[in-house]
Scaffold this active site. Structure first.
Site, PDB file in Angstrom:
ATOM      1  N   LYS A  57      -3.382 -11.303 -16.621  1.00  0.00           N
ATOM      2  CA  LYS A  57      -3.790  -9.986 -16.971  1.00  0.00           C
ATOM      3  C   LYS A  57      -3.772  -9.851 -18.294  1.00  0.00           C
ATOM      4  O   LYS A  57      -4.540  -9.274 -18.815  1.00  0.00           O
ATOM      5  CB  LYS A  57      -2.932  -8.937 -16.163  1.00  0.00           C
ATOM      6  CG  LYS A  57      -2.844  -8.720 -14.773  1.00  0.00           C
ATOM      7  CD  LYS A  57      -2.017  -7.470 -14.562  1.00  0.00           C
ATOM      8  CE  LYS A  57      -1.452  -7.468 -13.014  1.00  0.00           C
ATOM      9  NZ  LYS A  57      -0.297  -6.575 -12.848  1.00  0.00           N
ATOM     10  N   LYS A 101      -0.100   2.090  -7.228  1.00  0.00           N
ATOM     11  CA  LYS A 101       1.266   2.410  -7.198  1.00  0.00           C
ATOM     12  C   LYS A 101       1.758   2.768  -8.817  1.00  0.00           C
ATOM     13  O   LYS A 101       2.306   3.988  -9.072  1.00  0.00           O
ATOM     14  CB  LYS A 101       2.227   1.383  -7.035  1.00  0.00           C
ATOM     15  CG  LYS A 101       3.844   1.566  -7.046  1.00  0.00           C
ATOM     16  CD  LYS A 101       4.269   0.183  -6.316  1.00  0.00           C
ATOM     17  CE  LYS A 101       5.667   0.197  -6.660  1.00  0.00           C
ATOM     18  NZ  LYS A 101       6.585  -1.052  -6.113  1.00  0.00           N
ATOM     19  N   HIS A 119     -15.998 -24.602  14.498  1.00  0.00           N
ATOM     20  CA  HIS A 119     -17.331 -25.110  13.954  1.00  0.00           C
ATOM     21  C   HIS A 119     -17.421 -25.489  12.447  1.00  0.00           C
ATOM     22  O   HIS A 119     -18.570 -25.635  12.097  1.00  0.00           O
ATOM     23  CB  HIS A 119     -18.438 -24.445  14.548  1.00  0.00           C
ATOM     24  CG  HIS A 119     -18.411 -24.075  16.029  1.00  0.00           C
ATOM     25  ND1 HIS A 119     -19.461 -25.204  16.933  1.00  0.00           N
ATOM     26  CD2 HIS A 119     -17.825 -23.714  17.146  1.00  0.00           C
ATOM     27  CE1 HIS A 119     -19.239 -24.842  18.095  1.00  0.00           C
ATOM     28  NE2 HIS A 119     -18.191 -23.902  18.288  1.00  0.00           N
ATOM     29  N   GLU A 170      -8.269  -2.735 -12.603  1.00  0.00           N
ATOM     30  CA  GLU A 170      -9.469  -2.965 -11.536  1.00  0.00           C
ATOM     31  C   GLU A 170      -9.607  -1.478 -10.995  1.00  0.00           C
ATOM     32  O   GLU A 170     -10.816  -0.612 -11.009  1.00  0.00           O
ATOM     33  CB  GLU A 170      -9.439  -3.740 -10.349  1.00  0.00           C
ATOM     34  CG  GLU A 170      -9.469  -5.330 -10.853  1.00  0.00           C
ATOM     35  CD  GLU A 170      -8.118  -5.766 -11.323  1.00  0.00           C
ATOM     36  OE1 GLU A 170      -7.029  -5.170 -11.894  1.00  0.00           O
ATOM     37  OE2 GLU A 170      -8.120  -7.036 -11.560  1.00  0.00           O
ATOM     38  N   GLU A 179       2.058 -14.549  -2.476  1.00  0.00           N
ATOM     39  CA  GLU A 179       2.672 -14.067  -3.809  1.00  0.00           C
ATOM     40  C   GLU A 179       4.290 -13.719  -3.597  1.00  0.00           C
ATOM     41  O   GLU A 179       5.083 -13.438  -4.502  1.00  0.00           O
ATOM     42  CB  GLU A 179       2.103 -12.432  -3.762  1.00  0.00           C
ATOM     43  CG  GLU A 179       2.133 -12.126  -4.902  1.00  0.00           C
ATOM     44  CD  GLU A 179       1.347 -10.765  -5.341  1.00  0.00           C
ATOM     45  OE1 GLU A 179       0.362 -10.912  -5.994  1.00  0.00           O
ATOM     46  OE2 GLU A 179       1.563  -9.549  -4.868  1.00  0.00           O
ATOM     47  N   GLY A 217       4.332  -3.743  -3.299  1.00  0.00           N
ATOM     48  CA  GLY A 217       2.903  -3.668  -2.865  1.00  0.00           C
ATOM     49  C   GLY A 217       2.390  -4.249  -1.793  1.00  0.00           C
ATOM     50  O   GLY A 217       1.796  -3.591  -0.898  1.00  0.00           O
ATOM     51  N   ARG A 218       2.850  -5.441  -1.570  1.00  0.00           N
ATOM     52  CA  ARG A 218       2.170  -6.429  -0.354  1.00  0.00           C
ATOM     53  C   ARG A 218       2.909  -5.871   0.851  1.00  0.00           C
ATOM     54  O   ARG A 218       2.497  -6.410   2.084  1.00  0.00           O
ATOM     55  CB  ARG A 218       1.928  -7.872  -0.660  1.00  0.00           C
ATOM     56  CG  ARG A 218       3.524  -8.262  -1.057  1.00  0.00           C
ATOM     57  CD  ARG A 218       3.318  -9.643  -1.517  1.00  0.00           C
ATOM     58  NE  ARG A 218       4.579 -10.045  -2.194  1.00  0.00           N
ATOM     59  CZ  ARG A 218       4.701 -10.088  -3.335  1.00  0.00           C
ATOM     60  NH1 ARG A 218       4.354  -9.145  -4.391  1.00  0.00           N
ATOM     61  NH2 ARG A 218       5.970 -10.401  -3.813  1.00  0.00           N
TER      62      ARG A 218
HETATM   63  C1  G6Q Z   1       1.813  -6.735  -4.562  1.00  0.00           C
HETATM   64  C2  G6Q Z   1       1.487  -6.885  -6.069  1.00  0.00           C
HETATM   65  C3  G6Q Z   1       0.130  -6.637  -6.484  1.00  0.00           C
HETATM   66  C4  G6Q Z   1      -0.130  -5.017  -6.438  1.00  0.00           C
HETATM   67  C5  G6Q Z   1      -1.545  -4.754  -7.077  1.00  0.00           C
HETATM   68  C6  G6Q Z   1      -2.003  -3.298  -7.245  1.00  0.00           C
HETATM   69  O1  G6Q Z   1       2.890  -7.047  -4.254  1.00  0.00           O
HETATM   70  O2  G6Q Z   1       2.705  -6.091  -6.670  1.00  0.00           O
HETATM   71  O3  G6Q Z   1      -0.789  -6.584  -5.444  1.00  0.00           O
HETATM   72  O4  G6Q Z   1      -0.151  -4.345  -5.149  1.00  0.00           O
HETATM   73  O5  G6Q Z   1      -1.465  -5.343  -8.370  1.00  0.00           O
HETATM   74  O6  G6Q Z   1      -1.053  -2.499  -8.102  1.00  0.00           O
HETATM   75  P1  G6Q Z   1      -0.887  -0.797  -8.180  1.00  0.00           P
HETATM   76  O7  G6Q Z   1      -0.715  -0.445  -6.860  1.00  0.00           O
HETATM   77  O8  G6Q Z   1       0.034  -0.726  -9.210  1.00  0.00           O
HETATM   78  O9  G6Q Z   1      -2.315  -0.571  -8.498  1.00  0.00           O
END
Ligand code: G6Q
Length: 552
Positions: A511, A213, A391, A219, A360, A274-275
């Site tokens: 972070k 986003k 198990h 990463e 989250e 994001g989630r």
């Molecule tokens: C989700 C969070 C988080 C996000 C990641 C990736 O709700 O906001 O998990 O999706 O940090 O972020 P970017 O899409 O900006 O790389």
């Protein structure tokens, strides 16, 4: 921060909460054995359907009165009004001043949802159409790589919300995927993840979807840069990037800086968290895997649950009932966690996906007025597919000292009807909640001839609550319904706990500190942290030095 909801009283000071506390004292010693014996109609009374999903919630530690009191709590928290606000595009994510409109991502063409004067449903369908055209070109071999070869491998580079949803759904819907295309997901900053994924792949046949986003996530950007190097080295020309990289992002500038053709950006919007973004362009890798038609079937499933959640009264509203049961255990029984146990191998990643979605969203200790809460909020979520968990950790759920409410999820039909595997799987799915609820008494054990000294160890106390969610088959529609069920459950709980479910400030500090530590690890300067952090930095530097000296 804009308008904020000021609740007259903290929820745990409300008369509805007090009534539940009193009620808890009256019912806490009841046993599910008695509740079932008293009411032969209990299973029917405590079950519900929505779309393809059937929920049996009769094996919960509740009476009809418990549910009435929980429903009154939901009313007190203003849940119906908050549901309406979310669907209408109000900026309910107030700490980020954003609307929360993942439901618009699956709204049918022709719907109208306005954000800042724009009908976002039109934007959604414009991007969906572009995604569909792109997915078709890749699937039909018409999207050619730099050397003219069609794509055989698609690698999604993303993390968190830009990874877990599409990765989980690609695994869940594998039977619908094109087996000639290999779609994988790389998230970890650990170079092993990328290296192992790219091992043996031909850059000429590999397409990367950089899914971020913000397009600034450490990463993803580190993996994307390494993937670009691999691609350029393999194909011998930097201009190959435009044929082998596309982006999913809201940040057009950064994408262009990276070298991706602006034509190949699939956008989404700040009102998609994001989630909660699987139904947006974040689902592009999934769409390539399963095809646009199946992707749209999944969206239709999501939408069906959205309509149910928005329109059903609270007492017959599946997400609301699940939410209230969760509140009951979390806040009155003191349960710390709940387990999600999908009896379907394709749903192996579903618990991990739900961990992010739930923890989250509702792992917050401040209420919406900025005060520390003095009641429990979001639970710990965990789980593994059945029967593997049986198990492994079910021992603790059956006989341990902790109360673990459980959600069992299963499907009547299998995509792989091998011999009697599926009936055996289903038998286990039905038997486990039964054992958890009713247990086995000392008398029952004695009648089996067990030596007296072993009797206490073989007793199953029972009275352990569970929900069972059943559907005919794991299809794109049922997956959509299932995910939306949990999304709305989590939202409803956030409303009751009076917390902001759609921000995630708690991920920021780590972070920022990692940035400082990275500087220290890559220099010889004296680190200036606490003594433990300093010692760890020195130790890592020394170990890496030794490794270099030893030529490793
Ligand atoms: C989700 C969070 C988080 C996000 C990641 C990736 O709700 O906001 O998990 O999706 O940090 O972020 P970017 O899409 O900006 O790389």
């Amino acid at each position: 921060m804009g308008k904020k909801t000021m609740k007259a009283l903290p929820i745990n000071r409300s008369p509805e909460w007090k009534a539940l506390e009193e009620h808890f004292l009256q019912v806490k010693n009841l046993h599910l054995r008695e509740l079932f014996a008293e009411d032969p109609g209990r299973a029917r009374r405590f079950s519900l359907s929505a779309g393809d999903l059937f929920l049996d919630y009769s094996k919960n530690l509740v009476t009809a009165r418990t549910l009435d009191l929980l429903l009154a709590l939901a009313e007190r928290a203003g849940l119906p009004a908050e549901i309406a606000e979310m669907f209408a595009g109000e900026k309910i994510n107030r700490t980020e001043n954003r609307a929360v409109l993942h439901t618009a991502l699956r709204a049918p063409k022709g719907d109208r949802i306005m954000v800042d004067g724009v009908n976002v449903v039109e934007d959604v369908h414009r991007v969906l159409d572009r995604m569909s055209a792109f997915a078709r070109r890749v699937r039909e071999g018409k999207w050619k790589g730099f050397g003219g070869k069609p794509v055989r491998n698609v690698v999604n580079l993303g993390i968190g919300g830009s990874d877990l949803g599409p990765a989980m759904a690609a695994s869940a819907l594998k039977p619908y995927s094109d087996r000639g295309l290999d779609v994988s997901f790389v998230s970890n900053i650990d170079g092993t993840h990328l290296a192992e994924t790219l091992r043996g792949l031909d850059p000429a046949e590999t397409l990367f979807i950089v899914c971020s986003k913000t397009f600034t996530t450490q990463e993803t950007m580190t993996n994307a840069a390494a993937a670009r190097e691999w691609c350029v080295a393999g194909l011998g020309d930097p201009s190959a990037v435009s044929r082998h990289f596309v982006a999913v992002s809201t940040n057009r500038e950064k994408v262009a800086e990276f070298g991706i053709d602006p034509e190949n950006i699939f956008e989404f919007w700040d009102w998609v968290g994001g989630r909660y973004s699987l139904c947006s362009a974040v689902g592009l890798a999934l769409m390539v895997a399963i095809g646009p038609e199946n992707f749209r079937r999944m969206l239709a499933g999501f939408h069906e649950m959205d309509v149910h959640f928005r329109s059903r009264p609270l007492e017959s509203n599946l997400p609301v009932i699940l939410a209230l049961l969760g509140v009951w255990y979390n806040n009155f029984f003191g349960a710390e966690s709940y387990a999600v146990l999908p009896y379907d191998q394709y749903l192996a990643r579903f618990p991990a996906y739900l961990q992010q979605l739930d923890m989250e969203s509702n792992g917050k200790g401040m209420d919406r007025s900025g005060n520390s809460v003095d009641y429990q909020t979001g639970p710990i979520v965990w789980g593994e597919p059945g029967t593997n968990g049986q198990h492994a950790f079910y021992q603790l759920i059956h006989q341990g000292t902790k109360l673990i409410p459980t959600d069992f999820i299963g499907f009547a039909g299998s995509h792989n009807p091998l011999g009697d595997h599926h009936l055996k799987l289903l038998a286990n799915l039905v038997a486990q909640p039964q054992a958890l609820a009713f247990g086995k008494t000392a008398e029952e054990i004695r009648t089996g001839g067990t030596p007296e000294e072993l009797v206490p160890f073989k007793v199953f106390p029972g009275n352990r609550p569970s929900n069972v969610i059943l559907a005919p088959k794991l299809t794109p529609e049922t997956l959509g319904q299932l995910i939306a069920l949990y999304e709305h459950k989590i939202f409803s709980q956030g409303v009751i706990w009076d917390i902001y479910s759609f921000d995630q400030w708690g991920v920021e500090l780590g972070k920022a500190l990692a940035g400082r530590v990275l500087g220290d690890l890559s220099s010889a300067a004296v680190p200036a942290h606490d003594s433990s952090t300093n010692a760890l930095i020195r130790m890592i530097r020394r170990l890496r030095e030794n490794r270099k000296k030893e030529g490793l």
